[in-house]
Design a protein around this motif. Structure first.
Motif, PDB file in Angstrom:
ATOM      1  N   GLY A   1       2.053  20.383   1.957  1.00  0.00           N
ATOM      2  CA  GLY A   1       2.189  18.952   1.740  1.00  0.00           C
ATOM      3  C   GLY A   1       2.284  18.194   3.055  1.00  0.00           C
ATOM      4  O   GLY A   1       2.326  18.788   4.137  1.00  0.00           O
ATOM      5  N   LEU A   2       2.307  16.893   2.969  1.00  0.00           N
ATOM      6  CA  LEU A   2       2.434  16.034   4.142  1.00  0.00           C
ATOM      7  C   LEU A   2       3.676  15.175   4.010  1.00  0.00           C
ATOM      8  O   LEU A   2       4.003  14.693   2.923  1.00  0.00           O
ATOM      9  CB  LEU A   2       1.199  15.132   4.286  1.00  0.00           C
ATOM     10  CG  LEU A   2      -0.128  15.814   4.627  1.00  0.00           C
ATOM     11  CD1 LEU A   2      -1.272  14.807   4.544  1.00  0.00           C
ATOM     12  CD2 LEU A   2      -0.073  16.437   6.001  1.00  0.00           C
ATOM     13  N   SER A   3       4.356  14.962   5.131  1.00  0.00           N
ATOM     14  CA  SER A   3       5.497  14.048   5.149  1.00  0.00           C
ATOM     15  C   SER A   3       4.976  12.619   5.084  1.00  0.00           C
ATOM     16  O   SER A   3       3.888  12.322   5.600  1.00  0.00           O
ATOM     17  CB  SER A   3       6.293  14.255   6.438  1.00  0.00           C
ATOM     18  OG  SER A   3       7.234  13.221   6.613  1.00  0.00           O
ATOM     19  N   PRO A   4       5.729  11.703   4.461  1.00  0.00           N
ATOM     20  CA  PRO A   4       5.283  10.296   4.446  1.00  0.00           C
ATOM     21  C   PRO A   4       5.027   9.742   5.849  1.00  0.00           C
ATOM     22  O   PRO A   4       4.148   8.902   6.038  1.00  0.00           O
ATOM     23  CB  PRO A   4       6.440   9.575   3.765  1.00  0.00           C
ATOM     24  CG  PRO A   4       7.067  10.609   2.891  1.00  0.00           C
ATOM     25  CD  PRO A   4       6.955  11.891   3.677  1.00  0.00           C
TER      26      PRO A   4
ATOM     27  N   TRP B   1      -0.979  12.293   1.680  1.00  0.00           N
ATOM     28  CA  TRP B   1      -1.097  11.221   2.662  1.00  0.00           C
ATOM     29  C   TRP B   1       0.045  11.276   3.660  1.00  0.00           C
ATOM     30  O   TRP B   1       1.104  11.851   3.391  1.00  0.00           O
ATOM     31  CB  TRP B   1      -1.099   9.860   1.955  1.00  0.00           C
ATOM     32  CG  TRP B   1       0.166   9.609   1.159  1.00  0.00           C
ATOM     33  CD1 TRP B   1       0.448  10.076  -0.095  1.00  0.00           C
ATOM     34  CD2 TRP B   1       1.306   8.863   1.578  1.00  0.00           C
ATOM     35  NE1 TRP B   1       1.714   9.662  -0.484  1.00  0.00           N
ATOM     36  CE2 TRP B   1       2.256   8.920   0.525  1.00  0.00           C
ATOM     37  CE3 TRP B   1       1.620   8.154   2.738  1.00  0.00           C
ATOM     38  CZ2 TRP B   1       3.494   8.283   0.604  1.00  0.00           C
ATOM     39  CZ3 TRP B   1       2.853   7.518   2.824  1.00  0.00           C
ATOM     40  CH2 TRP B   1       3.771   7.595   1.753  1.00  0.00           C
ATOM     41  N   THR B   2      -0.178  10.683   4.804  1.00  0.00           N
ATOM     42  CA  THR B   2       0.884  10.531   5.799  1.00  0.00           C
ATOM     43  C   THR B   2       0.546   9.363   6.698  1.00  0.00           C
ATOM     44  O   THR B   2      -0.630   9.053   6.925  1.00  0.00           O
ATOM     45  CB  THR B   2       1.085  11.807   6.629  1.00  0.00           C
ATOM     46  OG1 THR B   2       2.229  11.654   7.471  1.00  0.00           O
ATOM     47  CG2 THR B   2      -0.120  12.111   7.510  1.00  0.00           C
ATOM     48  N   MET B   3       1.571   8.707   7.208  1.00  0.00           N
ATOM     49  CA  MET B   3       1.401   7.605   8.151  1.00  0.00           C
ATOM     50  C   MET B   3       1.639   8.152   9.557  1.00  0.00           C
ATOM     51  O   MET B   3       2.689   8.725   9.831  1.00  0.00           O
ATOM     52  CB  MET B   3       2.378   6.470   7.835  1.00  0.00           C
ATOM     53  CG  MET B   3       2.188   5.882   6.452  1.00  0.00           C
ATOM     54  SD  MET B   3       3.350   4.543   6.052  1.00  0.00           S
ATOM     55  CE  MET B   3       4.902   5.441   5.898  1.00  0.00           C
ATOM     56  N   ILE B   4       0.664   7.996  10.440  1.00  0.00           N
ATOM     57  CA  ILE B   4       0.763   8.505  11.802  1.00  0.00           C
ATOM     58  C   ILE B   4       1.472   7.480  12.682  1.00  0.00           C
ATOM     59  O   ILE B   4       1.054   6.323  12.771  1.00  0.00           O
ATOM     60  CB  ILE B   4      -0.625   8.815  12.387  1.00  0.00           C
ATOM     61  CG1 ILE B   4      -1.349   9.851  11.522  1.00  0.00           C
ATOM     62  CG2 ILE B   4      -0.507   9.279  13.834  1.00  0.00           C
ATOM     63  CD1 ILE B   4      -0.732  11.231  11.533  1.00  0.00           C
TER      64      ILE B   4
ATOM     65  N   VAL C   1       0.832  -1.208   0.000  1.00  0.00           N
ATOM     66  CA  VAL C   1       0.000   0.000   0.000  1.00  0.00           C
ATOM     67  C   VAL C   1       0.863   1.253   0.000  1.00  0.00           C
ATOM     68  O   VAL C   1       0.584   2.221  -0.718  1.00  0.00           O
ATOM     69  CB  VAL C   1      -0.952  -0.007   1.213  1.00  0.00           C
ATOM     70  CG1 VAL C   1      -1.729   1.301   1.299  1.00  0.00           C
ATOM     71  CG2 VAL C   1      -1.904  -1.196   1.133  1.00  0.00           C
ATOM     72  N   ARG C   2       1.938   1.243   0.779  1.00  0.00           N
ATOM     73  CA  ARG C   2       2.832   2.405   0.825  1.00  0.00           C
ATOM     74  C   ARG C   2       3.392   2.721  -0.558  1.00  0.00           C
ATOM     75  O   ARG C   2       3.491   3.890  -0.958  1.00  0.00           O
ATOM     76  CB  ARG C   2       3.977   2.150   1.795  1.00  0.00           C
ATOM     77  CG  ARG C   2       3.568   2.030   3.252  1.00  0.00           C
ATOM     78  CD  ARG C   2       4.713   1.517   4.096  1.00  0.00           C
ATOM     79  NE  ARG C   2       4.274   1.017   5.390  1.00  0.00           N
ATOM     80  CZ  ARG C   2       4.995   0.228   6.177  1.00  0.00           C
ATOM     81  NH1 ARG C   2       6.208  -0.157   5.797  1.00  0.00           N
ATOM     82  NH2 ARG C   2       4.512  -0.185   7.330  1.00  0.00           N
ATOM     83  N   ASN C   3       3.763   1.687  -1.299  1.00  0.00           N
ATOM     84  CA  ASN C   3       4.315   1.904  -2.642  1.00  0.00           C
ATOM     85  C   ASN C   3       3.278   2.527  -3.570  1.00  0.00           C
ATOM     86  O   ASN C   3       3.617   3.364  -4.423  1.00  0.00           O
ATOM     87  CB  ASN C   3       4.828   0.588  -3.226  1.00  0.00           C
ATOM     88  CG  ASN C   3       6.177   0.189  -2.643  1.00  0.00           C
ATOM     89  OD1 ASN C   3       6.964   1.042  -2.222  1.00  0.00           O
ATOM     90  ND2 ASN C   3       6.458  -1.100  -2.603  1.00  0.00           N
TER      91      ASN C   3
END
Length: 307
Positions: free
Chosen positions: A204-207, A133-136, A121-123
């Motif tokens: 923007g958002l950081s990964p 998007w960003t992962m918390i 999914v990340r790819n």
């Protein structure tokens, strides 16, 4: 800001409870109506998680936050479909996938049982630029310092250091590894702040977005809980013991091996979000917010006792 929350399990309920305290609108996407959400008077939108259905359900939303977990195929298909629905959406261009916990900036390969699935999914997220998007990453949810009857999250047994029924604290090696604890309420408020900042400013958002409620070593956490309740005892756990349990579980094709793979984290800093990498409370994106300490959290739980 209108937020869609995908998934109505324990984590979803905790986040939704805090979301509903904000000025933002919240809708809950779920495959079946969940009675546990009734007290929130939440707007439930039933979905089959297909692209067409998700696009319709997200039509008036600004962002979607996922707490969906489950089997590998389900995780990949639902998150892939959410991403595609957002790509096609006229408005919903912000997506927080269901990751949580691990410091993915430094330990993207953990935990062992889910990393490969999540990387698919990340790819997909990395390979597009129409959806932000960003992962918390918040370390451990602070709720796990509470006994089972007070903890709203699901029981995970040996995966967490504290056995509340026996009051035995697993001490991984020398116990000097650091662990970050952030309450679900603080995490939820930070999620809204991160989304609001990006939506309103166009930033923007950081990964990865690292949050840090309070960081302690396992030794420090043990001393803190023991000071409040002297009945707690430390149980030394050797790395070789956990590796042996993982090896045995893999050979036996035991799905319970995931518990021991989670224990690996206690020997590393995978659940440590260091200062300088984590967002700073009270400033910038988190202006006006502060984190709850473990002591404060336990005091609040004690004050609610019997209520």
């Amino acid at each position: 800001m209108k937020i869609a929350l995908a998934g109505a399990g324990e984590v979803g309920l905790c986040l939704a409870t805090e979301f509903f305290k904000s000025e933002d609108e919240v809708v809950v996407l779920t495959s079946t109506v969940k009675p546990s959400f009734e007290h929130l008077n939440a707007e439930n939108r039933l979905t089959d998680y297909s692209v067409d259905d998700l696009r319709e359900k997200l039509d008036d939303c600004d962002a979607i936050v996922s707490t969906l977990s489950g089997p590998d195929e389900f995780y990949i298909s639902t998150h892939s479909n959410i991403l595609e629905a957002c790509t096609q959406s006229r408005k919903c261009k912000h997506f927080i996938p269901s990751e949580w916990n691990i410091n993915l900036a430094d330990f993207p390969d953990q935990p062992m049982f889910s990393a490969a699935t999540h990387e698919v999914v990340r790819n997909k997220l990395r390979s597009q630029n129409s959806v932000k998007w960003t992962m918390i990453c918040h370390g451990w949810f602070m709720e796990y310092v509470l006994p089972k009857e007070k903890n709203p999250l699901r029981e995970i047994g040996l995966a967490w250091a504290m056995n509340h029924s026996t009051k035995v604290f697993d001490m991984y090696a020398d116990g000097l590894q650091k662990v970050t604890l952030t309450s679900t309420a603080d995490t939820a408020r930070a999620v809204l702040a991160v989304l609001r900042n990006s939506i309103n400013s166009g930033a923007g958002l950081s990964p990865t977005t690292l949050l840090a409620g309070q960081t302690l070593t396992y030794q420090e956490l043990f001393q803190l809980v023991k000071a409040r309740d002297p009945a707690w005892k430390s149980n030394p756990v050797a790395f070789s013991e956990v590796i042996g349990d993982i090896f045995e579980g893999l050979n036996a094709k035991d799905p319970g091996v995931a518990i021991h793979q989670m224990r690996i984290l206690g020997f590393t800093n995978a659940n440590h979000n260091p200062r300088g990498k984590a967002l700073e409370w009270g400033t910038g994106v988190l202006q006006g917010l502060r984190a709850t300490t473990v002591e404060e959290f336990l005091d609040l739980a004690e004050a609610r006792k019997g209520k």
